[in-house]
Design an enzyme around this catalytic site. Structure first.
Site, PDB file in Angstrom:
ATOM      1  N   ASP A 127       0.830  -1.207   0.000  1.00  0.00           N
ATOM      2  CA  ASP A 127       0.000   0.000   0.000  1.00  0.00           C
ATOM      3  C   ASP A 127       0.870   1.264   0.000  1.00  0.00           C
ATOM      4  O   ASP A 127       1.749   1.413   0.856  1.00  0.00           O
ATOM      5  CB  ASP A 127      -0.886  -0.049   1.257  1.00  0.00           C
ATOM      6  CG  ASP A 127      -1.932   1.037   1.282  1.00  0.00           C
ATOM      7  OD1 ASP A 127      -2.402   1.449   0.209  1.00  0.00           O
ATOM      8  OD2 ASP A 127      -2.303   1.472   2.407  1.00  0.00           O
ATOM      9  N   GLY A 140      -8.579   6.256   2.448  1.00  0.00           N
ATOM     10  CA  GLY A 140      -9.006   7.137   3.542  1.00  0.00           C
ATOM     11  C   GLY A 140     -10.453   6.935   3.953  1.00  0.00           C
ATOM     12  O   GLY A 140     -11.165   7.891   4.236  1.00  0.00           O
TER      13      GLY A 140
HETATM   14  P1  13P Z   1      -7.467   5.583   6.731  1.00  0.00           P
HETATM   15  O1  13P Z   1      -6.392   5.497   7.731  1.00  0.00           O
HETATM   16  O2  13P Z   1      -8.083   6.936   6.661  1.00  0.00           O
HETATM   17  O3  13P Z   1      -8.481   4.485   6.873  1.00  0.00           O
HETATM   18  O4  13P Z   1      -6.803   5.368   5.278  1.00  0.00           O
HETATM   19  C1  13P Z   1      -6.365   4.106   4.931  1.00  0.00           C
HETATM   20  C2  13P Z   1      -5.850   4.063   3.543  1.00  0.00           C
HETATM   21  O5  13P Z   1      -6.316   4.728   2.654  1.00  0.00           O
HETATM   22  C3  13P Z   1      -4.722   3.147   3.288  1.00  0.00           C
HETATM   23  O6  13P Z   1      -4.247   3.247   2.000  1.00  0.00           O
END
Ligand code: 13P
Length: 285
Positions: free
Chosen positions: A83, A210
């Site tokens: 990620d 997010g």
């Molecule tokens: P959050 O921490 O806001 O859930 O975001 C996670 C994310 O987008 C990981 O790539």
């Protein structure tokens, strides 16, 4: 199952059947266990994600080993996903280690450079049957060491998105429509019209980063308009940590990890369950 899969088939199934695959960010054995156990109980495909610093912390080979065990143990598709990786060489190394799903995040680069970087990763990943997600547009907030000020956040342009997908050959596209990593100051405002326009122009699965702290109804609406992968990190970390803190308040002398980690796992499991239901990915296998 028995093998670590890419995220290709699961995302295409989600797209076809109008649900989303949850991508949960994990950090260690305990959080990995919670995610795969809960997904298996709920018959949900799942993506287990790790940012660069998480993979450094936990070890790429350990994560691959955990995923191999989980893939044999549970008959749901389990993908492990890199990620927000920004370095091509690091991605190549981890694909060699066994990852079959990656994000190459060159979203801070100008369009042409973003395309060139992503294309190199796509060409490499293709040889291994690994899937590639890339991002166009910029999210505000903080993910790992990627920090952006909200004022600099730039939403995804639908026409550019179509060109980007065509030129890179990516499998999924992360879009910026108003979400941010981490917690929001007020209620988040998502640009659903933009999402609809992007969906009309782009045929591959779309990804919402997010998704923590975004009201469930908004996430569901985004899924109904074409989001096929929902990324969650912060909403898992906070309840885990709070439960462990609470445990230590009541048991300040305790030193047994099996005792103090368990309340964290229980609290996290609740959220994983809930997010799977919001994604509508339960009972798919
Ligand atoms: P959050 O921490 O806001 O859930 O975001 C996670 C994310 O987008 C990981 O790539």
């Amino acid at each position: 199952m028995g093998t670590i899969v890419s995220s290709k088939e699961m995302l295409l199934d989600a797209q076809k059947n109008h649900y989303a695959v949850p991508a949960f960010n994990i950090h260690n054995l305990e959080t990995f266990q919670v995610v795969v156990e809960t997904a298996a109980e709920m018959r949900s495909p799942v993506i287990v994600a790790g940012t660069p610093s998480t993979i450094t912390y936990a070890g790429a080979d350990y994560i691959v080993a955990m995923a191999e065990v989980a893939s044999k143990k549970y008959d749901i598709p389990i993908a492990i996903h890199l990620d927000h990786f920004e370095k091509i060489d690091v991605i190549k190394t981890y694909i060699n280690t066994g990852f079959r799903s990656t994000m190459i995040d060159a979203s801070l680069e100008p369009f042409a450079k973003n395309v060139a970087i992503v294309k190199e990763v796509v060409d490499y990943a293709y040889q291994f049957g690994a899937t590639v997600e890339a991002e166009l547009g910029k999210l505000s907030g903080q993910e790992d060491d990627l920090i952006l000020h909200e004022k600099d956040a730039l939403y995804t342009n639908p026409e550019e998105a179509a060109e980007f997908v065509m030129k890179t050959g990516i499998d999924s596209l992360a879009i910026a429509i108003g979400t941010a990593h981490g917690l929001y100051k007020g209620e988040p405002k998502l640009d659903f019209e933009r999402l609809e326009q992007i969906r009309k122009k782009v045929e591959i699965p779309l990804v919402l980063h997010g998704a923590s702290d975004v009201p469930d109804e908004m996430v569901k609406k985004a899924i109904s308009l074409g989001i096929c992968k929902v990324n969650v990190a912060t909403d898992l970390k906070i309840p885990f940590a709070n439960a462990v803190k609470e445990f230590f308040k009541k048991n300040p002398e305790e030193s047994d990890p099996r005792k103090y980690m368990t309340p964290g796992k229980v609290a996290m499991k609740e959220i994983v369950r809930h997010k799977i239901l919001v994604c509508g990915s339960n009972d798919r296998y």
